[in-house]
Write an enzyme that holds these catalytic residues in place. Structure first.
Site, short mmCIF file in Angstrom:
data_model
loop_
_atom_site.label_atom_id
_atom_site.label_comp_id
_atom_site.label_asym_id
_atom_site.label_seq_id
_atom_site.Cartn_x
_atom_site.Cartn_y
_atom_site.Cartn_z
N GLY A 130 31.71 52.40 32.50
CA GLY A 130 30.95 53.19 33.47
C GLY A 130 30.11 54.22 32.76
N ALA A 165 38.32 50.17 39.56
CA ALA A 165 38.43 50.26 38.10
C ALA A 165 39.10 49.01 37.55
CB ALA A 165 39.25 51.50 37.71
N ALA A 166 38.49 48.41 36.56
CA ALA A 166 39.08 47.25 35.88
C ALA A 166 38.24 46.97 34.64
CB ALA A 166 39.06 46.02 36.79
N TYR A 169 42.23 37.58 33.05
CA TYR A 169 41.56 38.37 34.09
C TYR A 169 41.87 37.82 35.48
CZ TYR A 169 37.61 40.08 36.90
OH TYR A 169 36.83 40.63 37.90
N ASN A 208 29.91 36.22 42.79
CA ASN A 208 29.05 36.80 41.74
C ASN A 208 28.20 37.92 42.32
OD1 ASN A 208 29.88 34.06 40.82
ND2 ASN A 208 28.69 34.60 39.03
N ARG A 261 26.17 29.02 41.90
CA ARG A 261 26.99 30.19 42.17
C ARG A 261 26.67 30.74 43.55
NH1 ARG A 261 28.91 28.27 38.31
NH2 ARG A 261 29.61 29.25 36.37
N GLY A 271 34.24 25.61 29.27
CA GLY A 271 35.01 25.99 30.47
C GLY A 271 34.15 26.48 31.62
P1 NAD Z 1 32.01 47.87 35.85
O1 NAD Z 1 32.50 47.59 34.47
O2 NAD Z 1 30.60 48.33 36.03
O3 NAD Z 1 32.96 48.93 36.57
C1 NAD Z 1 34.32 49.11 36.25
C2 NAD Z 1 34.57 50.62 36.14
O4 NAD Z 1 35.96 50.82 35.85
C3 NAD Z 1 33.79 51.27 35.00
O5 NAD Z 1 33.18 52.46 35.47
C4 NAD Z 1 34.84 51.57 33.93
O6 NAD Z 1 34.51 52.69 33.12
C5 NAD Z 1 36.07 51.78 34.80
N1 NAD Z 1 37.33 51.54 34.08
C6 NAD Z 1 37.63 50.47 33.29
N2 NAD Z 1 38.89 50.62 32.78
C7 NAD Z 1 39.39 51.78 33.28
C8 NAD Z 1 40.62 52.49 33.14
N3 NAD Z 1 41.62 52.00 32.36
N4 NAD Z 1 40.76 53.65 33.80
C9 NAD Z 1 39.79 54.16 34.58
N5 NAD Z 1 38.60 53.55 34.75
C10 NAD Z 1 38.40 52.38 34.12
O7 NAD Z 1 32.27 46.53 36.69
P2 NAD Z 1 31.89 46.15 38.20
O8 NAD Z 1 31.11 44.89 38.15
O9 NAD Z 1 31.36 47.33 38.93
O10 NAD Z 1 33.35 45.76 38.76
C11 NAD Z 1 34.02 46.53 39.75
C12 NAD Z 1 35.24 45.75 40.22
O11 NAD Z 1 34.82 44.52 40.82
C13 NAD Z 1 36.22 45.35 39.10
O12 NAD Z 1 37.53 45.46 39.60
C14 NAD Z 1 35.86 43.90 38.82
O13 NAD Z 1 36.95 43.20 38.26
C15 NAD Z 1 35.51 43.43 40.21
N6 NAD Z 1 34.65 42.23 40.25
C16 NAD Z 1 33.34 42.29 39.89
C17 NAD Z 1 32.54 41.14 39.98
C18 NAD Z 1 31.07 41.15 39.65
O14 NAD Z 1 30.41 40.13 39.88
N7 NAD Z 1 30.52 42.26 39.18
C19 NAD Z 1 33.11 39.92 40.39
C20 NAD Z 1 34.47 39.90 40.72
C21 NAD Z 1 35.21 41.06 40.68
C1 UD1 Z 2 31.66 35.04 36.97
C2 UD1 Z 2 32.22 36.37 36.54
C3 UD1 Z 2 33.56 36.19 35.95
C4 UD1 Z 2 34.46 35.36 36.87
C5 UD1 Z 2 33.78 34.04 37.22
C6 UD1 Z 2 34.61 33.23 38.20
C7 UD1 Z 2 30.42 37.87 35.97
C8 UD1 Z 2 29.60 38.47 34.89
N1 UD1 Z 2 31.34 36.99 35.58
O1 UD1 Z 2 31.40 34.22 35.83
O2 UD1 Z 2 34.10 37.46 35.79
O3 UD1 Z 2 35.63 35.03 36.23
O4 UD1 Z 2 32.56 34.38 37.84
O5 UD1 Z 2 34.69 33.83 39.40
O6 UD1 Z 2 30.27 38.20 37.14
N2 UD1 Z 2 24.13 31.66 32.34
C9 UD1 Z 2 22.98 31.18 31.73
N3 UD1 Z 2 22.25 32.04 30.96
C10 UD1 Z 2 22.62 33.34 30.75
C11 UD1 Z 2 23.80 33.83 31.36
C12 UD1 Z 2 24.54 32.96 32.15
O7 UD1 Z 2 22.63 30.00 31.88
O8 UD1 Z 2 21.89 34.07 30.04
C13 UD1 Z 2 24.90 30.76 33.22
C14 UD1 Z 2 26.36 30.65 32.85
O9 UD1 Z 2 26.58 29.66 31.88
C15 UD1 Z 2 26.98 30.30 34.19
C16 UD1 Z 2 26.08 31.02 35.20
O10 UD1 Z 2 24.88 31.32 34.52
O11 UD1 Z 2 26.91 28.92 34.43
C17 UD1 Z 2 26.67 32.29 35.76
O12 UD1 Z 2 27.13 33.06 34.65
P1 UD1 Z 2 27.75 34.53 34.80
O13 UD1 Z 2 26.82 35.42 35.52
O14 UD1 Z 2 28.21 34.93 33.44
O15 UD1 Z 2 28.96 34.35 35.79
P2 UD1 Z 2 30.16 33.27 35.90
O16 UD1 Z 2 30.21 32.37 34.75
O17 UD1 Z 2 30.05 32.67 37.25
#
Ligand code: NAD
Ligand code: UD1
Length: 309
Positions: free
Chosen positions: A37, A73-74, A143, A172, A211, A272
Protein backbone atom coordinates in the site's frame (compact mmCIF):
# COMPACT_ATOMS: atom_id res chain seq x y z
CA UNK A 1 -22.92 7.70 10.93
CA UNK A 2 -20.63 4.78 11.69
CA UNK A 3 -16.93 4.25 12.41
CA UNK A 4 -15.28 1.52 10.33
CA UNK A 5 -11.88 -0.15 10.33
CA UNK A 6 -10.49 -0.86 6.85
CA UNK A 7 -7.49 -3.20 6.90
CA UNK A 8 -5.35 -2.77 3.79
CA UNK A 9 -6.88 0.68 3.30
CA UNK A 10 -3.72 2.09 1.67
CA UNK A 11 -3.91 -0.53 -1.10
CA UNK A 12 -5.70 -0.55 -4.42
CA UNK A 13 -9.19 -1.74 -3.42
CA UNK A 14 -9.05 -0.67 0.24
CA UNK A 15 -8.27 2.97 -0.61
CA UNK A 16 -11.25 3.21 -2.98
CA UNK A 17 -13.41 1.76 -0.21
CA UNK A 18 -12.06 4.24 2.35
CA UNK A 19 -12.85 7.14 -0.05
CA UNK A 20 -16.38 5.86 -0.48
CA UNK A 21 -17.05 5.40 3.25
CA UNK A 22 -15.80 8.91 4.02
CA UNK A 23 -17.92 10.36 1.20
CA UNK A 24 -20.92 8.66 2.82
CA UNK A 25 -20.11 10.55 6.04
CA UNK A 26 -18.58 7.67 8.03
CA UNK A 27 -15.39 7.76 10.11
CA UNK A 28 -12.57 5.53 8.86
CA UNK A 29 -9.55 4.02 10.58
CA UNK A 30 -7.04 2.21 8.36
CA UNK A 31 -4.69 -0.53 9.52
CA UNK A 32 -1.94 -1.10 6.97
CA UNK A 33 1.74 -2.08 7.11
CA UNK A 34 2.44 -0.16 3.86
CA UNK A 35 4.11 -3.25 2.33
CA UNK A 36 2.32 -2.84 -1.02
CA UNK A 37 0.00 0.00 0.00
CA UNK A 38 1.02 3.61 -0.44
CA UNK A 39 0.68 6.62 1.82
CA UNK A 40 -0.54 8.73 -1.11
CA UNK A 41 -3.56 6.38 -1.42
CA UNK A 42 -4.70 7.23 2.12
CA UNK A 43 -7.59 9.70 2.15
CA UNK A 44 -6.62 12.74 4.26
CA UNK A 45 -9.63 12.31 6.55
CA UNK A 46 -8.84 8.69 7.46
CA UNK A 47 -6.87 7.83 10.60
CA UNK A 48 -3.93 5.53 9.84
CA UNK A 49 -2.52 2.92 12.20
CA UNK A 50 0.67 1.51 10.68
CA UNK A 51 0.80 -2.09 11.83
CA UNK A 52 0.63 -5.77 11.03
CA UNK A 53 -2.77 -7.40 10.63
CA UNK A 54 -1.45 -10.58 12.28
CA UNK A 55 -0.42 -8.61 15.40
CA UNK A 56 -3.34 -9.06 17.81
CA UNK A 57 -2.53 -5.96 19.90
CA UNK A 58 -2.30 -3.71 16.82
CA UNK A 59 -5.61 -5.03 15.45
CA UNK A 60 -7.35 -4.68 18.82
CA UNK A 61 -6.19 -1.09 19.11
CA UNK A 62 -7.24 -0.19 15.56
CA UNK A 63 -10.62 -1.94 15.99
CA UNK A 64 -11.46 -0.35 19.33
CA UNK A 65 -15.11 0.82 19.41
CA UNK A 66 -15.70 0.47 15.66
CA UNK A 67 -19.09 -0.50 14.21
CA UNK A 68 -17.71 -2.91 11.62
CA UNK A 69 -14.51 -4.12 9.95
CA UNK A 70 -13.68 -4.32 6.25
CA UNK A 71 -10.77 -6.74 5.99
CA UNK A 72 -8.77 -6.32 2.77
CA UNK A 73 -5.17 -6.56 4.01
CA UNK A 74 -3.37 -9.48 2.40
CA UNK A 75 -0.34 -10.38 0.34
CA UNK A 76 -2.37 -10.32 -2.88
CA UNK A 77 0.33 -11.86 -5.08
CA UNK A 78 -0.01 -15.55 -5.89
CA UNK A 79 3.63 -15.61 -6.97
CA UNK A 80 4.73 -14.26 -3.58
CA UNK A 81 2.73 -17.01 -1.83
CA UNK A 82 4.89 -19.54 -3.72
CA UNK A 83 8.16 -17.88 -2.75
CA UNK A 84 7.31 -17.07 0.89
CA UNK A 85 4.79 -19.73 1.90
CA UNK A 86 4.76 -19.37 5.69
CA UNK A 87 5.18 -15.58 5.67
CA UNK A 88 2.21 -15.07 3.36
CA UNK A 89 0.21 -17.66 5.33
CA UNK A 90 0.81 -15.60 8.46
CA UNK A 91 -0.65 -12.49 6.84
CA UNK A 92 -3.37 -14.07 4.71
CA UNK A 93 -4.73 -16.65 7.13
CA UNK A 94 -3.51 -15.70 10.62
CA UNK A 95 -4.22 -12.06 9.82
CA UNK A 96 -7.83 -12.94 9.05
CA UNK A 97 -8.27 -15.04 12.19
CA UNK A 98 -6.76 -12.16 14.18
CA UNK A 99 -9.32 -9.77 12.66
CA UNK A 100 -12.23 -12.15 13.38
CA UNK A 101 -10.98 -12.54 16.95
CA UNK A 102 -10.74 -8.77 17.48
CA UNK A 103 -14.26 -8.38 16.03
CA UNK A 104 -15.66 -10.48 18.92
CA UNK A 105 -15.28 -7.57 21.35
CA UNK A 106 -14.64 -4.54 19.09
CA UNK A 107 -18.08 -2.97 19.54
CA UNK A 108 -17.76 -1.93 23.19
CA UNK A 109 -17.45 -5.58 24.22
CA UNK A 110 -19.95 -6.88 21.63
CA UNK A 111 -19.26 -8.52 18.24
CA UNK A 112 -19.15 -6.38 15.08
CA UNK A 113 -19.53 -7.65 11.48
CA UNK A 114 -16.53 -8.36 9.25
CA UNK A 115 -16.80 -7.98 5.45
CA UNK A 116 -13.69 -9.54 3.92
CA UNK A 117 -11.92 -10.29 0.63
CA UNK A 118 -11.77 -13.88 -0.53
CA UNK A 119 -10.78 -14.70 -4.12
CA UNK A 120 -11.75 -16.63 -7.22
CA UNK A 121 -8.42 -18.38 -6.56
CA UNK A 122 -10.37 -20.74 -4.24
CA UNK A 123 -11.76 -22.42 -7.40
CA UNK A 124 -8.25 -23.13 -8.73
CA UNK A 125 -8.43 -25.17 -11.93
CA UNK A 126 -12.10 -26.13 -11.63
CA UNK A 127 -13.17 -25.97 -15.32
CA UNK A 128 -16.88 -25.33 -14.66
CA UNK A 129 -18.21 -22.24 -16.48
CA UNK A 130 -19.64 -20.15 -15.00
CA UNK A 131 -18.44 -20.93 -11.49
CA UNK A 132 -21.20 -20.80 -8.87
CA UNK A 133 -20.39 -20.61 -5.17
CA UNK A 134 -21.26 -24.30 -4.71
CA UNK A 135 -18.71 -25.43 -7.34
CA UNK A 136 -15.87 -27.53 -5.97
CA UNK A 137 -13.02 -25.50 -4.49
CA UNK A 138 -9.59 -26.79 -5.50
CA UNK A 139 -7.01 -24.07 -4.96
CA UNK A 140 -3.69 -24.39 -6.76
CA UNK A 141 -1.67 -21.98 -4.64
CA UNK A 142 -0.97 -21.21 -0.99
CA UNK A 143 -2.78 -17.94 -1.65
CA UNK A 144 -5.94 -19.75 -2.78
CA UNK A 145 -5.70 -22.29 0.05
CA UNK A 146 -5.42 -19.49 2.61
CA UNK A 147 -8.39 -17.62 1.15
CA UNK A 148 -10.44 -20.82 1.44
CA UNK A 149 -9.22 -21.18 5.02
CA UNK A 150 -10.43 -17.63 5.71
CA UNK A 151 -13.89 -18.63 4.54
CA UNK A 152 -13.92 -21.66 6.87
CA UNK A 153 -12.86 -19.46 9.79
CA UNK A 154 -15.56 -17.00 8.73
CA UNK A 155 -18.11 -19.73 9.47
CA UNK A 156 -16.49 -20.46 12.83
CA UNK A 157 -16.49 -16.73 13.66
CA UNK A 158 -20.27 -16.70 13.29
CA UNK A 159 -21.23 -20.13 14.62
CA UNK A 160 -18.99 -20.17 17.70
CA UNK A 161 -18.35 -16.50 18.43
CA UNK A 162 -21.38 -14.66 17.03
CA UNK A 163 -19.29 -12.51 14.65
CA UNK A 164 -21.26 -11.97 11.41
CA UNK A 165 -19.02 -12.43 8.35
CA UNK A 166 -19.46 -11.80 4.63
CA UNK A 167 -16.76 -13.07 2.26
CA UNK A 168 -16.59 -11.94 -1.35
CA UNK A 169 -14.75 -14.06 -3.90
CA UNK A 170 -13.33 -11.26 -6.04
CA UNK A 171 -12.68 -12.19 -9.66
CA UNK A 172 -10.20 -10.04 -11.64
CA UNK A 173 -10.57 -6.57 -10.16
CA UNK A 174 -9.24 -3.56 -12.12
CA UNK A 175 -9.31 0.23 -12.01
CA UNK A 176 -7.26 3.32 -11.15
CA UNK A 177 -4.46 2.93 -8.53
CA UNK A 178 -3.84 -0.75 -9.32
CA UNK A 179 -0.07 -1.11 -9.23
CA UNK A 180 1.39 -2.18 -12.63
CA UNK A 181 5.00 -2.53 -11.47
CA UNK A 182 5.33 -6.28 -11.05
CA UNK A 183 5.08 -8.83 -13.90
CA UNK A 184 2.36 -10.47 -11.77
CA UNK A 185 0.29 -7.29 -11.52
CA UNK A 186 -3.20 -7.42 -12.99
CA UNK A 187 -3.12 -7.54 -16.78
CA UNK A 188 -5.25 -4.39 -17.17
CA UNK A 189 -2.93 -2.26 -15.03
CA UNK A 190 0.05 -3.45 -17.10
CA UNK A 191 -1.65 -2.98 -20.49
CA UNK A 192 -3.03 0.46 -19.55
CA UNK A 193 0.39 1.72 -18.53
CA UNK A 194 2.10 0.23 -21.60
CA UNK A 195 -0.45 1.76 -23.97
CA UNK A 196 -0.28 5.16 -22.25
CA UNK A 197 3.51 5.06 -22.86
CA UNK A 198 3.13 3.78 -26.44
CA UNK A 199 4.86 0.50 -25.61
CA UNK A 200 4.13 -3.00 -26.97
CA UNK A 201 2.00 -5.50 -25.05
CA UNK A 202 3.15 -8.95 -23.87
CA UNK A 203 0.65 -11.66 -24.77
CA UNK A 204 1.13 -14.93 -22.90
CA UNK A 205 -0.31 -17.85 -24.88
CA UNK A 206 -2.73 -17.31 -27.75
CA UNK A 207 -4.59 -14.43 -26.06
CA UNK A 208 -7.88 -16.35 -26.19
CA UNK A 209 -7.90 -17.10 -22.45
CA UNK A 210 -10.83 -15.32 -20.81
CA UNK A 211 -11.39 -13.57 -17.49
CA UNK A 212 -14.27 -11.98 -15.61
CA UNK A 213 -13.08 -8.39 -15.09
CA UNK A 214 -14.78 -6.42 -12.31
CA UNK A 215 -14.41 -2.65 -11.95
CA UNK A 216 -13.19 -1.50 -8.53
CA UNK A 217 -16.12 0.93 -8.20
CA UNK A 218 -18.53 -2.01 -8.33
CA UNK A 219 -16.50 -3.94 -5.76
CA UNK A 220 -16.76 -0.99 -3.38
CA UNK A 221 -20.55 -0.80 -3.90
CA UNK A 222 -20.99 -4.41 -2.78
CA UNK A 223 -18.61 -4.14 0.17
CA UNK A 224 -20.47 -1.07 1.47
CA UNK A 225 -23.89 -2.63 0.79
CA UNK A 226 -22.94 -5.81 2.66
CA UNK A 227 -22.09 -3.80 5.77
CA UNK A 228 -25.14 -1.51 5.51
CA UNK A 229 -27.41 -4.57 5.62
CA UNK A 230 -26.17 -5.33 9.18
CA UNK A 231 -25.33 -8.92 8.19
CA UNK A 232 -26.02 -12.00 10.27
CA UNK A 233 -24.59 -15.46 9.60
CA UNK A 234 -21.59 -16.30 7.43
CA UNK A 235 -22.15 -15.45 3.76
CA UNK A 236 -20.02 -16.22 0.70
CA UNK A 237 -20.61 -14.45 -2.63
CA UNK A 238 -18.86 -14.35 -5.97
CA UNK A 239 -18.05 -10.76 -6.89
CA UNK A 240 -18.10 -11.03 -10.66
CA UNK A 241 -19.97 -9.90 -13.78
CA UNK A 242 -20.48 -13.29 -15.47
CA UNK A 243 -19.15 -11.71 -18.70
CA UNK A 244 -16.10 -13.19 -20.47
CA UNK A 245 -13.37 -10.98 -22.00
CA UNK A 246 -10.39 -12.47 -23.79
CA UNK A 247 -6.94 -10.98 -23.32
CA UNK A 248 -6.71 -10.28 -27.09
CA UNK A 249 -10.05 -8.44 -26.97
CA UNK A 250 -8.93 -6.47 -23.94
CA UNK A 251 -5.81 -5.28 -25.78
CA UNK A 252 -7.89 -4.15 -28.79
CA UNK A 253 -10.47 -2.30 -26.69
CA UNK A 254 -7.75 -0.43 -24.79
CA UNK A 255 -6.12 0.59 -28.08
CA UNK A 256 -9.44 1.78 -29.42
CA UNK A 257 -9.99 3.92 -26.34
CA UNK A 258 -6.46 5.35 -26.57
CA UNK A 259 -6.93 6.12 -30.28
CA UNK A 260 -3.76 4.37 -31.49
CA UNK A 261 -2.28 0.90 -31.79
CA UNK A 262 0.83 -0.65 -30.28
CA UNK A 263 2.59 -3.94 -31.11
CA UNK A 264 2.26 -7.40 -29.55
CA UNK A 265 5.11 -9.50 -28.18
CA UNK A 266 4.05 -13.16 -28.07
CA UNK A 267 5.25 -15.48 -25.28
CA UNK A 268 4.45 -19.06 -24.30
CA UNK A 269 1.47 -19.43 -21.97
CA UNK A 270 2.33 -18.97 -18.28
CA UNK A 271 2.75 -22.33 -16.54
CA UNK A 272 -0.55 -23.30 -14.90
CA UNK A 273 -2.43 -20.39 -16.51
CA UNK A 274 -6.18 -20.88 -16.22
CA UNK A 275 -7.93 -20.86 -19.58
CA UNK A 276 -11.39 -19.72 -18.52
CA UNK A 277 -12.33 -18.01 -15.25
CA UNK A 278 -15.91 -16.74 -15.22
CA UNK A 279 -18.10 -16.40 -12.15
CA UNK A 280 -21.85 -16.85 -11.84
CA UNK A 281 -23.28 -13.67 -10.26
CA UNK A 282 -26.77 -15.17 -9.59
CA UNK A 283 -26.40 -15.42 -5.80
CA UNK A 284 -24.94 -11.91 -5.62
CA UNK A 285 -27.79 -10.42 -7.66
CA UNK A 286 -30.46 -12.27 -5.68
CA UNK A 287 -29.06 -11.17 -2.32
CA UNK A 288 -28.29 -7.54 -3.17
CA UNK A 289 -30.90 -6.82 -5.83
CA UNK A 290 -28.21 -5.49 -8.17
CA UNK A 291 -25.34 -6.65 -10.35
CA UNK A 292 -22.07 -4.98 -11.33
CA UNK A 293 -23.08 -1.78 -13.13
CA UNK A 294 -19.88 -0.61 -14.84
CA UNK A 295 -19.47 -1.82 -18.42
CA UNK A 296 -15.99 -2.79 -19.57
CA UNK A 297 -15.67 0.23 -21.89
CA UNK A 298 -16.48 2.72 -19.14
CA UNK A 299 -14.26 0.96 -16.61
CA UNK A 300 -11.31 0.80 -19.00
CA UNK A 301 -11.75 4.45 -20.02
CA UNK A 302 -11.68 5.50 -16.34
CA UNK A 303 -8.56 3.38 -15.80
CA UNK A 304 -6.72 4.77 -18.85
CA UNK A 305 -7.63 8.34 -17.85
CA UNK A 306 -5.88 7.94 -14.53
CA UNK A 307 -2.68 6.09 -15.51
CA UNK A 308 0.11 7.88 -13.62
CA UNK A 309 2.68 9.63 -15.85
P1 NAD B 1 -3.06 -4.39 -2.53
O1 NAD B 1 -1.73 -5.08 -2.43
O2 NAD B 1 -3.13 -3.10 -3.29
O3 NAD B 1 -3.67 -4.14 -1.07
C1 NAD B 1 -3.36 -4.93 0.04
C2 NAD B 1 -3.07 -3.99 1.22
O4 NAD B 1 -2.80 -4.78 2.38
C3 NAD B 1 -1.84 -3.12 0.98
O5 NAD B 1 -2.13 -1.78 1.33
C4 NAD B 1 -0.77 -3.71 1.90
O6 NAD B 1 0.18 -2.75 2.34
C5 NAD B 1 -1.64 -4.26 3.03
N1 NAD B 1 -0.99 -5.34 3.78
C6 NAD B 1 -0.35 -6.43 3.25
N2 NAD B 1 0.13 -7.20 4.27
C7 NAD B 1 -0.23 -6.60 5.44
C8 NAD B 1 -0.04 -6.90 6.82
N3 NAD B 1 0.64 -8.01 7.20
N4 NAD B 1 -0.55 -6.05 7.73
C9 NAD B 1 -1.24 -4.95 7.37
N5 NAD B 1 -1.45 -4.61 6.09
C10 NAD B 1 -0.96 -5.42 5.13
O7 NAD B 1 -4.07 -5.47 -3.16
P2 NAD B 1 -5.60 -5.33 -3.60
O8 NAD B 1 -5.68 -5.76 -5.02
O9 NAD B 1 -6.15 -4.02 -3.19
O10 NAD B 1 -6.24 -6.51 -2.72
C11 NAD B 1 -7.15 -6.27 -1.65
C12 NAD B 1 -7.74 -7.60 -1.22
O11 NAD B 1 -8.49 -8.17 -2.30
C13 NAD B 1 -6.72 -8.66 -0.81
O12 NAD B 1 -7.24 -9.39 0.28
C14 NAD B 1 -6.61 -9.54 -2.04
O13 NAD B 1 -6.18 -10.84 -1.71
C15 NAD B 1 -8.04 -9.51 -2.53
N6 NAD B 1 -8.20 -9.83 -3.97
C16 NAD B 1 -7.80 -8.96 -4.93
C17 NAD B 1 -8.01 -9.30 -6.28
C18 NAD B 1 -7.64 -8.36 -7.40
O14 NAD B 1 -7.97 -8.66 -8.56
N7 NAD B 1 -7.01 -7.23 -7.12
C19 NAD B 1 -8.59 -10.53 -6.62
C20 NAD B 1 -8.96 -11.40 -5.60
C21 NAD B 1 -8.79 -11.03 -4.28
C1 UD1 C 1 -5.77 -13.61 -11.12
C2 UD1 C 1 -5.19 -13.03 -9.85
C3 UD1 C 1 -4.67 -14.12 -9.00
C4 UD1 C 1 -5.71 -15.22 -8.80
C5 UD1 C 1 -6.21 -15.72 -10.15
C6 UD1 C 1 -7.30 -16.76 -10.00
C7 UD1 C 1 -4.39 -10.80 -10.26
C8 UD1 C 1 -3.21 -9.93 -10.55
N1 UD1 C 1 -4.13 -12.10 -10.17
O1 UD1 C 1 -4.74 -14.18 -11.92
O2 UD1 C 1 -4.37 -13.54 -7.76
O3 UD1 C 1 -5.15 -16.31 -8.17
O4 UD1 C 1 -6.74 -14.60 -10.82
O5 UD1 C 1 -8.42 -16.22 -9.47
O6 UD1 C 1 -5.50 -10.32 -10.09
N2 UD1 C 1 -1.38 -11.72 -19.29
C9 UD1 C 1 -0.81 -11.40 -20.50
N3 UD1 C 1 0.09 -10.36 -20.54
C10 UD1 C 1 0.46 -9.65 -19.42
C11 UD1 C 1 -0.13 -10.00 -18.18
C12 UD1 C 1 -1.04 -11.04 -18.14
O7 UD1 C 1 -1.09 -12.02 -21.53
O8 UD1 C 1 1.27 -8.71 -19.54
C13 UD1 C 1 -2.38 -12.80 -19.23
C14 UD1 C 1 -2.07 -13.88 -18.23
O9 UD1 C 1 -1.25 -14.87 -18.78
C15 UD1 C 1 -3.47 -14.39 -17.91
C16 UD1 C 1 -4.36 -13.15 -18.06
O10 UD1 C 1 -3.60 -12.22 -18.81
O11 UD1 C 1 -3.88 -15.36 -18.85
C17 UD1 C 1 -4.76 -12.53 -16.75
O12 UD1 C 1 -3.58 -12.38 -15.97
P1 UD1 C 1 -3.56 -11.68 -14.53
O13 UD1 C 1 -4.13 -10.31 -14.61
O14 UD1 C 1 -2.18 -11.83 -14.01
O15 UD1 C 1 -4.61 -12.49 -13.67
P2 UD1 C 1 -4.88 -14.07 -13.46
O16 UD1 C 1 -3.86 -14.91 -14.09
O17 UD1 C 1 -6.29 -14.29 -13.86
Amino acid sequence: MAHYLVTGGCGFIGSHLADRLLADGHRVTILDDLSTGRLENKPAAARLVVGDVADAAAVREAADAVDGIFHLAAVASVQRSKEAWSDTHRTNMMGTVTVFEAARTAGAGAPVPVVYASSAAVYGDNPVTPLGEDAETRPLSAYGADKLGCELHGRVAWSIHGVPTVGFRFFNVYGPRQDPRSPYSGVISIFAQRIARGRDLDIHGDGEQVRDFVYVGDVVEFLAAAMERRPRGAGIFNLCTGRPTSIAMLASVLEELAGYRVGRIHHPARPGDIRVSIGDPARLRAAFGMGCRTGLLDGLAATLDRVPA
